[in-house]
Structure formats: C-alpha cells, structure tokens
Design an enzyme around this catalytic site. Sequence first.
Site, mmCIF file in Angstrom:
data_model
loop_
_atom_site.group_PDB
_atom_site.id
_atom_site.type_symbol
_atom_site.label_atom_id
_atom_site.label_comp_id
_atom_site.label_asym_id
_atom_site.label_seq_id
_atom_site.Cartn_x
_atom_site.Cartn_y
_atom_site.Cartn_z
ATOM 1 N N ARG A 58 -17.707 -2.872 -4.951
ATOM 2 C CA ARG A 58 -17.888 -1.817 -3.961
ATOM 3 C C ARG A 58 -16.897 -2.024 -2.829
ATOM 4 O O ARG A 58 -16.718 -3.145 -2.338
ATOM 5 C CB ARG A 58 -19.323 -1.810 -3.409
ATOM 6 C CG ARG A 58 -20.372 -1.300 -4.386
ATOM 7 C CD ARG A 58 -20.212 0.191 -4.657
ATOM 8 N NE ARG A 58 -21.287 0.752 -5.458
ATOM 9 C CZ ARG A 58 -21.245 0.899 -6.781
ATOM 10 N NH1 ARG A 58 -20.169 0.494 -7.460
ATOM 11 N NH2 ARG A 58 -22.269 1.449 -7.427
ATOM 12 N N GLU B 163 -14.437 7.345 -1.222
ATOM 13 C CA GLU B 163 -13.822 7.697 -2.506
ATOM 14 C C GLU B 163 -13.789 9.204 -2.702
ATOM 15 O O GLU B 163 -14.794 9.878 -2.425
ATOM 16 C CB GLU B 163 -14.582 7.009 -3.653
ATOM 17 C CG GLU B 163 -14.459 5.504 -3.586
ATOM 18 C CD GLU B 163 -15.065 4.772 -4.777
ATOM 19 O OE1 GLU B 163 -14.688 3.618 -5.023
ATOM 20 O OE2 GLU B 163 -15.927 5.364 -5.466
ATOM 21 N N HIS C 165 -11.328 3.574 -9.410
ATOM 22 C CA HIS C 165 -12.715 3.222 -9.755
ATOM 23 C C HIS C 165 -12.960 3.362 -11.262
ATOM 24 O O HIS C 165 -13.865 4.080 -11.704
ATOM 25 C CB HIS C 165 -13.703 4.083 -8.967
ATOM 26 C CG HIS C 165 -15.039 3.423 -8.793
ATOM 27 N ND1 HIS C 165 -15.775 3.519 -7.640
ATOM 28 C CD2 HIS C 165 -15.780 2.645 -9.637
ATOM 29 C CE1 HIS C 165 -16.909 2.839 -7.772
ATOM 30 N NE2 HIS C 165 -16.939 2.306 -8.968
#
Length: 327
Positions: A244, A273, A292
């Site tokens: 994270r 994000e 990601h």
Amino acid sequence: MSPDLKRLNVLYLRLPEADPLWQDEIIKAVSPRHNLAIYDPGKPLAPQFQGVEAVLDVGGSVGTREMYQAATEAKLWQILGTGLDHIDLALMKTFGFAIAYCPGQFSSVGLAECAMMYILMLARRVRECEANFKARILYKPTSMELEEKVLGIIGFGSSGQELARRARGFGMRIHAVDVRPIEPAILEELNPEFLGSPDDLDRVVQESDFLSLHLHLNAETHHIIDARRISLMKPSACLINVARGALADEAALSEALLNNRLGGAGLDAFAQEPPNPTLPVYQLPNVVATPHISGVTEGTARKRAAAAAENLDRLAQGVDPLYRVDQ
C-alpha cells in the site's frame, strides 16, 4: 458440493476496467455450483439484487451503500481482495450479512515475484541500461550482484515469506520483522538471518540493502516508513513497495530520491491512485514504477475465485464462511 444442496443466487460486482480473465475465473469456479449473475451498472440497481444470497465484490471497491441497502436477502458479502483499508467495514457491518475477504496467501506469489523483479531491475540498473543501449554506449553501467546483500522484509506473512524463498535463491541475507510469532517449520525452511518484532524495525531499516514492505495499511502502519526511517536507510539502499502506498511517506521518499539520498525505489502502490506519472521522482533512472499490478496475475485470479467458491459452498451447507472480517 452435494447435488441435493441448494444452489445459491450469487451476484458478481466486477470492475469494468479489469481484465476479462478475472470474470472468467469467477464464472468457471462458481457457475457450475450456483446461479451466478453479473452486475450491470447500466441497469437499475435494486432489481439486480432481488433474491441475491451472496455478493462477490472485486477488492471490496465496487460495493456502495446503495448496494448494501439493496442486498436485503444477502447472507454473505465476499470481498475478492486482501486489504480492507479502502472499504467502510463499520458501515458494512450494520447490514447484517457476513463479510469475508481473500487473505494474503492467494496473491502472495504475484506480490513476491513483482518485488523480486524490482530488486533485480534496481540492482542491474535496468533503466540506465535501456538508455545506454539506445545511445549505443557499451559496458555501462556497472551493476550490483545480490549475493550477500541484506533484504529487509517488513511484514513476514504470506507475501514476505514468498519473497524470502525467491531471494534466498540469489544468495541474499534475510532480515525480517513481524508482529506475530512465525511457525517453526517456516523458520526452518527460510532460515532468516534475523527475525525481530516491531521494536526491531529501525535496526532492519538501517541494515538493509533492499527494504520491502508487506503490511496491511491501518492506523498503526500508515507512514511506518516516515522521513526519520528513510533517513536511517543506507544511501545506497532501495525501497520496494508492492503493498500500500501510504505505508511510506511519499513526500519524504521523493525528496530523498531526488536528492540522491537513496539508491532507488520499486513502487507498485501509491497513496493516491492512479498517481501522477509526470512527477519528477518517476522520471529518475533509479525508480521503477508500475500501475498496481503486483497481484494482478492469472494465479491470483484463479486462487481468489476458488476461495470465493469454497465460501459459497460453505454457505449453502450452512457452515460459517472462512476468512470473515466482521467478527
């Protein structure tokens, strides 16, 4: 599942931007045993939840308050993801259905392989190599060998252990920190050179040539790698984050990288994000950033689908679902 058991009515909340593979794996795992429908955001919400006994929610990020309210007959809300930092668990608990997730073992291989990829790319200075190849410059840069380098793993759970398995194959020395005791069989197999508690975090940060984060994000772990701990890292050390983004203070990390106080970073998770790819830190040759994708693998999709299908079967049998987070 026994043929005389009831088929559940299941609704799958998909991410429209996700690879169709994720939906295909859900269909393959669930539809032979239960009545599976795919949520269509272009149609009215309430009728799609009518009669639904279980909801499959990708990452927990698709579900909304309106969906929770519409799921009046749901007995299970199954999150197809690991972290709970981006869902309102307290709100979800008020609606009376069981809430389960897919813990780290179902995505651990993908995260570990991605972290190992960063380590190799940073050690071999791949972005500089690519630039030199295009410029027809031979024999530069001089790169690093991983043998005897210290890999600090912060969070020695499933993905941290999988990374240790891979790093040991390169002769790296494993130093790790975790909040819980690690099973003796795991310690015997992975044989970390050092395994400590959170009280030892500063020591591991100082000693590591590569520091890899494998923690859930919560109030205790937010900015666990802050400006002070970044200042403790070796100037040649690299930070790896496949967990994270907010585990690290991104502003402090960027400042250290831009001022040549760190050796590099491999980043797959970001506090906001999608991140802004034009920021100066992402232009540095010693920073590798990806969108990601560490857990976005066919293996993760298959394993999470199987875990969800198992919980649906348990619900149909009147057995408590696994991996509940609402108790």
